[in-house]
Scaffold this active site. Sequence first.
Site, PDB file in Angstrom:
ATOM      1  N   ARG A 122    -139.332  14.267  -7.782  1.00  0.00           N
ATOM      2  CA  ARG A 122    -137.703  13.901  -8.322  1.00  0.00           C
ATOM      3  C   ARG A 122    -137.068  12.832  -7.597  1.00  0.00           C
ATOM      4  O   ARG A 122    -136.301  12.096  -7.994  1.00  0.00           O
ATOM      5  CB  ARG A 122    -137.129  15.228  -8.373  1.00  0.00           C
ATOM      6  N   GLU A 143    -135.718  14.302 -42.603  1.00  0.00           N
ATOM      7  CA  GLU A 143    -136.427  13.314 -43.589  1.00  0.00           C
ATOM      8  C   GLU A 143    -137.844  13.076 -42.903  1.00  0.00           C
ATOM      9  O   GLU A 143    -138.903  12.818 -43.668  1.00  0.00           O
ATOM     10  CB  GLU A 143    -135.702  11.944 -43.455  1.00  0.00           C
TER      11      GLU A 143
END
Length: 533
Positions: A122, A143
Site C-alpha cells: 500500500r 444495457e
Amino acid sequence: MARPLGLGLALALLLAMSATVLPLASSADDYARCEGAVKGWADSVGEGDNGGDKLNLKDLLFFLHIPRTGGRTYFHCFLKKLYTNAQECPRSYDKLRFDPSHPDCTLVVSHDDYSLTSKLPRERTSVVTILRNPVDRVFSTYEFSVEVAARFLVHPNLTSAKTMTSRVLTKSRAVSTLDIWPWKYLVPWMREDLFARRDARGNDSVPSSKKINAYDVEDMVMPLHQYINDPVAHEIIHNGATFQITGLTNNSYFNGAHEVRHCVRKHPDLGRFVLQVAKNRLDRMLYVGLTEDHEESARLFAHMVGAQVLSQSGALKLDVQEDQPSGTDSHSSMLDPEDEETNEHMNSTHGWKNNEALNTTEDDHGKGNMTVGKLMETYEGCIAKLRKSQSSRRRISLKKVAAANFTKAARRHVPEAILNQIISLNSLDMELYEYAKKIFEQEHLMLKGQHPMVVQQKQLADQMVRSSSYEGQHPMVVQHKQLTDQKDWIDAVCESWSCFTWWKVASFGLGITVTMVFVVFVVAGRRTLKLKV
C-alpha cells in the site's frame, strides 16, 4: 365470572403490548449493533489510509475500474501504450489467478474493489479511478447486461448455451466475462430471464408488441423498473461506486464487508460513515476522472499520470524498444467485459472471438520517445476504433431482442418516476459523484500550476536543479530520486502549459551573466580613458 374475564382481558392487553414493544426493542438493538459494526469498520480503515504525497506516481499503479465508466478505454488506449506487457500484473481482472507478487508487476487494472490494496504494498501503490453519473451508470449496466446475455440467444435453449459456454471455457485459457465481477452475477441472471421470456412467447420469430419505451419491452427483456428493484440489483448495482471505493462489495477481500453493506442498506443513515471513507479515499488518489467530461478527463490523465509514467521509464533507463509484445500478454486473450472498451463475448455457436480493434494494438514503446502530445494523439485514434467496433457489436448482439433499441434518445422516454427511484436508490453514489466533480476541478488547478501543492512541487524541483550543478557526474543520485521524478513530471506537464523549464532558466541566467560582464568591461574601459586624459 367477572373476575376471570378481567384476568383474561389483562393478559390479552399484556400480550398485545409485548407484541408492540418487543419488535421496537429488537429494532433498537439491531440498529445499535449495526452502528457499532459500521463505525468500527470506518475507524479501522481510516487509521490505515495514509495517502502520503498524492501527486507522485509510486511504484505500482492500481486502476480501480468502476464498471460502466469507460475504464477499459483508458486501459487499451492509454495504459497499454505506457506499460510493457511484462509490467502488467498477471491476470489483473481475474481475481482467482491474480498475482501481485510478480517481480515486474507495476500495473493493476481491475474491477476488484479497494480491498485489493490489502494484497498490495500500500505504501508503494498509487490509486486512480473514474466516476460516472449514477443514473447513467445504472442505465449502462442494465444495457450491457442485456447485450451480453442476448448473445447466448443463438442457442436453442438455456441448457445448450450453458453447455457450450462451459466447453469453450474449459478449452480456452481466456478470461471470460462470466469470470469477472460483477458480470459473473449480472449476465447469468439476465441470460436466464431472456430464455424464460423467449420460451413464454413460444416462437422466437414472433415480434414483440410495439412500444415507445425500449426499456419496457417485457415480453422480450426484463423491464428496467423490474431490474432496479430486484435483490440482485440492490446487492451489486445500487451505490456500487461507493461500495467499490470503500472495499465493501460482495467481491471484497474484507470478511466483514457483507455485514457492513447489509447494515447500511437496512439503516440508510449509517451510510454517512461509508460515504466519508469513500471521500477520504478519493482525496488520496493520484487521479479522479469523470466519464461525462471525457475529453478533459483524458487530457488530465495524460498529463497527471501518463507524464509521470514516461518520466519514470526514462529515469530508470528502460530499453523499451527491445520490449516487443510476446505471446504471454496477460490481456491479449482476455474477453473483455464492456461495450465501448471491449472484445466480443460470443458471436456465434462456433465459439469466442476477439475484437481486432482492441487486440491489434501496436507497440508504441518501439516508436521512439513517447511524449504527452503523442500519447494523446494515439489515444484519440484508438478510441475512434473502439467506438466503431462497439456500435457494430451492439447491433449484432441485440438482433434477437431488436425491440430493446437502447439509445440516448430512448432513455428520454423512461418515466420520471423510475429516474427518481434510481436517484433515491443510489443516494450515496449521487453525493460521492458531486464530491468527485470538486476534485476534478482541483485537478485543473494542479495542471495549470495554480494549486498550492503544484507550486510546492516546482519550488522543490528548482532547488534540485540548483544543487545538482555542484554534484558528481552521474545523472541520477539515489537521495534525489523523488525530486528528480517531480521535476520530470513538471517538465512533461509544461510541454502543453508553457512553463519555465530548467534549461530555459539556465539560458536566461547565462544571458544575464554575459550582459553584466560586458557592462563591467565597458564601465572599466571608460574609467581608464578618463584617467589617461
